[in-house]
Design an enzyme around this catalytic site. Structure first.
Site, PDB file in Angstrom:
ATOM      1  N   HIS A 172       2.842  25.647  10.404  1.00 55.82           N
ATOM      2  CA  HIS A 172       1.445  25.814  10.821  1.00 55.82           C
ATOM      3  C   HIS A 172       0.548  26.286   9.674  1.00 55.82           C
ATOM      4  O   HIS A 172      -0.676  26.190   9.770  1.00 55.82           O
ATOM      5  CB  HIS A 172       1.342  26.774  12.029  1.00 55.82           C
ATOM      6  CG  HIS A 172       1.485  28.234  11.697  1.00 55.82           C
ATOM      7  ND1 HIS A 172       2.638  28.950  11.946  1.00 55.82           N
ATOM      8  CD2 HIS A 172       0.628  29.115  11.157  1.00 55.82           C
ATOM      9  CE1 HIS A 172       2.471  30.200  11.585  1.00 55.82           C
ATOM     10  NE2 HIS A 172       1.245  30.329  11.097  1.00 55.82           N
ATOM     11  N   LEU A 201      21.096  16.931  24.466  1.00 50.61           N
ATOM     12  CA  LEU A 201      22.073  17.307  25.486  1.00 50.61           C
ATOM     13  C   LEU A 201      22.256  16.210  26.524  1.00 50.61           C
ATOM     14  O   LEU A 201      23.378  15.871  26.892  1.00 50.61           O
ATOM     15  CB  LEU A 201      21.655  18.613  26.160  1.00 50.61           C
ATOM     16  CG  LEU A 201      22.568  19.140  27.265  1.00 50.61           C
ATOM     17  CD1 LEU A 201      23.982  19.387  26.741  1.00 50.61           C
ATOM     18  CD2 LEU A 201      21.993  20.433  27.859  1.00 50.61           C
ATOM     19  N   GLY A 202      21.153  15.660  27.029  1.00 45.62           N
ATOM     20  CA  GLY A 202      21.241  14.559  27.985  1.00 45.62           C
ATOM     21  C   GLY A 202      21.108  14.975  29.434  1.00 45.62           C
ATOM     22  O   GLY A 202      21.894  14.556  30.287  1.00 45.62           O
ATOM     23  N   VAL A 203      20.109  15.806  29.718  1.00 48.76           N
ATOM     24  CA  VAL A 203      19.861  16.242  31.093  1.00 48.76           C
ATOM     25  C   VAL A 203      18.371  16.196  31.392  1.00 48.76           C
ATOM     26  O   VAL A 203      17.540  16.239  30.482  1.00 48.76           O
ATOM     27  CB  VAL A 203      20.360  17.687  31.336  1.00 48.76           C
ATOM     28  CG1 VAL A 203      21.871  17.761  31.318  1.00 48.76           C
ATOM     29  CG2 VAL A 203      19.752  18.649  30.322  1.00 48.76           C
ATOM     30  N   GLY A 249      -1.501  36.031   7.705  1.00 52.37           N
ATOM     31  CA  GLY A 249      -1.285  35.882   6.269  1.00 52.37           C
ATOM     32  C   GLY A 249       0.159  36.139   5.888  1.00 52.37           C
ATOM     33  O   GLY A 249       0.624  35.712   4.836  1.00 52.37           O
ATOM     34  N   ASN A 250       0.893  36.864   6.756  1.00 55.55           N
ATOM     35  CA  ASN A 250       2.328  37.063   6.552  1.00 55.55           C
ATOM     36  C   ASN A 250       3.133  35.827   6.928  1.00 55.55           C
ATOM     37  O   ASN A 250       4.309  35.705   6.558  1.00 55.55           O
ATOM     38  CB  ASN A 250       2.848  38.234   7.394  1.00 55.55           C
ATOM     39  CG  ASN A 250       2.689  39.583   6.700  1.00 55.55           C
ATOM     40  OD1 ASN A 250       1.885  40.409   7.116  1.00 55.55           O
ATOM     41  ND2 ASN A 250       3.454  39.803   5.638  1.00 55.55           N
ATOM     42  N   SER A 251       2.526  34.928   7.694  1.00 58.45           N
ATOM     43  CA  SER A 251       3.246  33.757   8.187  1.00 58.45           C
ATOM     44  C   SER A 251       3.900  32.984   7.048  1.00 58.45           C
ATOM     45  O   SER A 251       3.249  32.633   6.060  1.00 58.45           O
ATOM     46  CB  SER A 251       2.297  32.825   8.938  1.00 58.45           C
ATOM     47  OG  SER A 251       1.858  33.413  10.134  1.00 58.45           O
ATOM     48  N   ASP A 281       8.504  25.118  13.438  1.00 59.71           N
ATOM     49  CA  ASP A 281       7.524  25.811  12.606  1.00 59.71           C
ATOM     50  C   ASP A 281       8.091  26.177  11.236  1.00 59.71           C
ATOM     51  O   ASP A 281       7.916  27.295  10.753  1.00 59.71           O
ATOM     52  CB  ASP A 281       6.988  27.060  13.302  1.00 59.71           C
ATOM     53  CG  ASP A 281       5.630  27.494  12.729  1.00 59.71           C
ATOM     54  OD1 ASP A 281       5.026  26.705  11.979  1.00 59.71           O
ATOM     55  OD2 ASP A 281       5.188  28.622  13.030  1.00 59.71           O
TER      56      ASP A 281
END
Length: 456
Positions: free
Chosen positions: A97, A259-261, A203-205, A127
């Site tokens: 992001h 997974l297939g559900v 800003g830490n992201s 992310d």
């Protein structure tokens, strides 16, 4: 008088000696910061966004009375975040992001040196993103730790650029693991997060969350609104990131597990209506043929309570957990079947292998890139089996159409056209010309919406 002087002298002496308690002690945090800070970078990303198409009457109104059109054109903005070097060749990890949609990315090192960065690849759902710079010298790198072995109370150290204050250091502890929080845009959940009370701010992201040994245990990614709470920060576990790094470096994309559900969230009313023995979890509505779920022994009406030791309470959480793994990973499911708890082991498959062959490439229209709907898409977005159309894989310009939307109909100048395949899509959008009145019919999260505009 002499006694008073002696008392004062003793007090002064005690104060002086008190100042030298632990004279040779140095916090281990200092060593971590000295070693790791040079590998932490500031990330500045210039982004260009295009406003969506709007009612032509309103466009003309603003042009006439205000001299400009607020609904068209391109706006420039700068996103500020953090990152860290993990490879001497100049590879950097950060949050998707922070750099998504950027045309110009600048990296600044601790000593002030700047580099232009190339976007290698990223994943919006996880992310995470990988950038690359071309260094003219040897670069410091950070070592990955093991986020699966974390214990509550361990020291954590965050280094980043909160609010532009470069290389700010904060410390705390691991407050919890396995946390889940909704994403700001409502597109799903961040799952299995590390919670820390080390101060994390905008800003830490993208910056590293370190342990006391200077190893990266997570990527700082989210905070709770400071008006609601303080010291609640969250980081993506580094073990999740490690699964996808080689894919991003080699191809720029990620291949996620399948997974297939088809599932739905267990509610109190659903539990009562179906006589379920639990009131929280995810109900298996359908097990797809020849899927990993079928091979593992999972059955319809099972309730998935835990996925790889992480509790699940909604269908969106389950999908996010599945997508935090790569094909071939083996995970454990805790299932409630008619009141009995059963442990199942499943080797997850590849969503690409479960897809369908596309007869022809989809034509891009208004920056919208579509594809055929696969079984993996139906699992990921909880799409009904009866829903036909094309799924939106990428959106470059429109602020209204979103990734994961299903377009099932397009009306042009009053004529409705049903969309069941990429071929239908291509036939219709190729004939739309300037001045046509267009309406796009979209299915999103159980709701149907219509977006109309004049094509230009």
């Amino acid at each position: 008088m002499k006694k008073l002087f002696l008392v004062v002298l003793m007090l002064v002496a005690s104060m002086v000696s008190f100042g030298y308690v632990n004279p040779d002690y140095q916090s281990p945090v200092v060593a971590v910061v000295e070693q790791c800070a040079p590998a932490v970078v500031k990330v500045e990303a210039v982004k260009y966004t295009t406003s969506p198409y709007f009612d032509p009457f309103m466009e003309e109104f603003f042009k006439r009375w205000f001299g400009y059109n607020p609904f068209g054109g391109t706006q420039e903005s700068t996103s500020l975040g953090s990152g860290f070097i993990f490879d001497k060749e100049g590879l950097i990890l950060t949050n998707e992001h922070v750099v998504d949609g950027s045309k110009d990315i600048t990296i600044t090192l601790l000593d002030g040196t700047t580099y232009k960065a190339e976007y290698v690849g990223g994943d919006e759902e996880l992310d995470i993103a990988v950038l690359k710079i071309k260094p003219d010298r040897d670069l410091p790198v950070l070592e990955f730790g093991d986020s699966d072995s974390l214990k509550i109370g361990e020291w954590t150290i965050a280094i980043g650029n909160p609010l532009g204050f470069q290389h700010t250091v904060t410390i705390g502890v691991v407050s919890a693991t396995g946390r889940r929080i909704p994403k700001p845009d409502g597109s799903g959940y961040y799952t299995n997060l590390i919670q820390t009370d080390a101060a994390i701010n905008p800003g830490n992201s993208g910056g590293p969350l370190l342990n006391i040994h200077g190893q990266v245990i997570g990527i700082n990614t989210a905070i709770i609104n400071p008006t609601e709470a303080v010291n609640l920060g969250f980081a993506i576990p580094i073990n999740t990131v490690k699964r996808f790094i080689s894919q991003l470096v080699e191809t720029g994309k990620t291949q996620k597990a399948y997974l297939g559900v088809r599932v739905m969230t267990v509610t109190e009313n659903l539990a009562k209506a179906m006589g379920l023995k639990v009131n929280q979890g995810v109900l298996v509505v359908q097990v797809l043929e020849n899927s990993p779920a079928e091979r593992s022994g999972l059955k319809e009406n099972d309730v998935i309570v835990k996925f790889d030791n992480v509790s699940v309470s909604t269908d969106a959480e389950l999908v996010s957990l599945i997508h935090s793994h790569i094909p071939g990973d083996t995970v454990k499911l805790l299932v409630n079947r008619s009141g009995k708890e059963i442990n199942l082991t499943v080797t997850l498959g590849s969503s690409a292998e479960e897809g369908v062959e596309t007869a022809q490439a989809a034509q891009e229209f208004l920056g919208i890139v579509v594809d055929e709907i696969t079984d993996s898409d139906r699992e990921s977005y909880s799409l009904p089996a009866s829903l036909d159309g094309v799924i939106v894989r990428q959106v470059k310009n429109s602020a209204q159409i979103q990734k994961g939307d299903v377009i099932y109909q397009i009306a042009v100048n009053g004529k409705n056209n049903t969309i069941k395949s990429v071929n239908d899509w291509n036939n219709i959008v190729s004939k739309i010309k300037q001045g046509d009145f267009v309406a796009i019919f979209v299915y999103r999260k159980g709701a149907k919406m219509i977006y109309s505009f004049t094509y230009r």
